[in-house]
Enzyme design. Sequence first.
Site, PDB file in Angstrom:
ATOM      1  CB  SER A 262      -0.908   0.011   1.240  1.00  0.00           C
ATOM      2  OG  SER A 262      -1.503   1.276   1.415  1.00  0.00           O
ATOM      3  CE  LYS A 263       3.471   6.830  -3.193  1.00  0.00           C
ATOM      4  NZ  LYS A 263       4.841   6.718  -3.676  1.00  0.00           N
TER       5      LYS A 263
END
Length: 492
Positions: A262-263
């Site tokens: 996940s960014k």
Amino acid sequence: MKDKTWFDDMEARIPKGGVRTRFAPSPTGYMHVGNLRTALYTWLIARHYGGTFILRIEDTDQGRYVEGATDVIYRTLAECRLDHDEGPDLGGPVGPYVQTERRLLYKEYAELLIERGHAYRCFCEKTESEEESGQFERGDDPCRSLSREESDARAAAGEPYVIRQRIPHEGTTTFHCEIYGDITVENATLDDQVLLKRDGLPTYNFANVVDDHLMGITHVVRGSEYLSSAPKYNLLYEGFGWEIPKYVHCSPVMRDAHNKMSKRKGDPSYEDLIAQGYLTEAVLNYVALLGWSPRGEQEFFTLDELKEAFDIAGVSKSPAIFDIEKLRYFNSAYIRAMTPEAFAQIAELWIRRAVKNPAYDAAAIAALLQQRTEVLAEIPEKLDFFDELPDYGTELFVHKKSKSDEESSRAALEAILPIFEALPSWDDESILNAMVGLAEAQGAKNAKVMWPVRIAAAGKAVTPGGAVEICRILGRDETIRRLRIGLGKLSA
């Protein structure tokens, strides 16, 4: 709704007879690793079978649209050499290839589903928030049982509505995935999903089915999170009377055994990896192996080799763990395999972040680095001594393996300085012969001279390259100046 001729004309445009795949990203920001893998697998399937690779921009979720994100998509595909045959920039027989430019046709197909009894208008006020949240409790929607006449009349009167899919209450739906096989679900567990929102734009789940059919897509590659939606897609295809494409659901790319990448949690995108000094070729090679196993023992592949080797049967159901150390391993191997000229070209940008003095040859410095570099971003910190000699203590001259201490180092620098000053030429051979000759004259090992020379020249215990290369790049005058500084420290 359009008449039958219009729908027949749309069908007539669809290319037939070959493999057609599509990469259909949303312009919502960066290209994360899972997206890149989807693009790569989709491209590989098309190229492996001599088919057509299509780029489609799915921008119907305007609330998440990010300015410049489409440019990121084009740039990433170009850098990765994942060339497309049809798309917004190239055109093609089934355009337009941007979903918001296709919005009028979705309404026609939604109305056709109503006509066929597989969809209905829902006028309930609650639907607006449900569209945004994605939450919908299966129940008896009062609009589901409206007569066609009443539904038409309310729509004609201007009452806002969404169009929902009419899922059968009874029975089961079975779909086939090339990776997971046949999967059967109870229809009672499926919701009457929104197909067309009040603003006239389709939801993703509707637009991708319509577009995949009208663009002749034969293989749909997407993440396994869409397995739960696949039965509803099948029911849409069946409602239209369309052939269902081959589904290829890829397992998620995970940070660890429990968490997806996940960014928001700091995991890198493709652009982040490139900015950190990873090579595109290494990233692609590694990403290809995140969920796909080639036949045999080979693990290093060029893009052309991947195109030949890739087969859907090698795609795994198991989640793939993104291991940055494994990527470093791939990256270092790619760096070491480059020609010196190619490495010097890509390394120069990183070298010049630390070495501003144009007198120092970037290609010569690159030659020191190539076999010692795993990630390009590490280059600047290795080179900070070139522009300015760091402040260092004399303890660096003490090295047990070289049998070097402060006293022996002082003697070595005193002796080598006049020899360096008298050298007729300043090149590797001359510098090396000078130090080896001195060591022989002193009855010592070469390291007993080379260690203090390198420390005085660089002011660091760890350097790319040894005393010979560093002195040569610094030049005679700067080398002598630095050796005098070192001698001064040792004589104080």
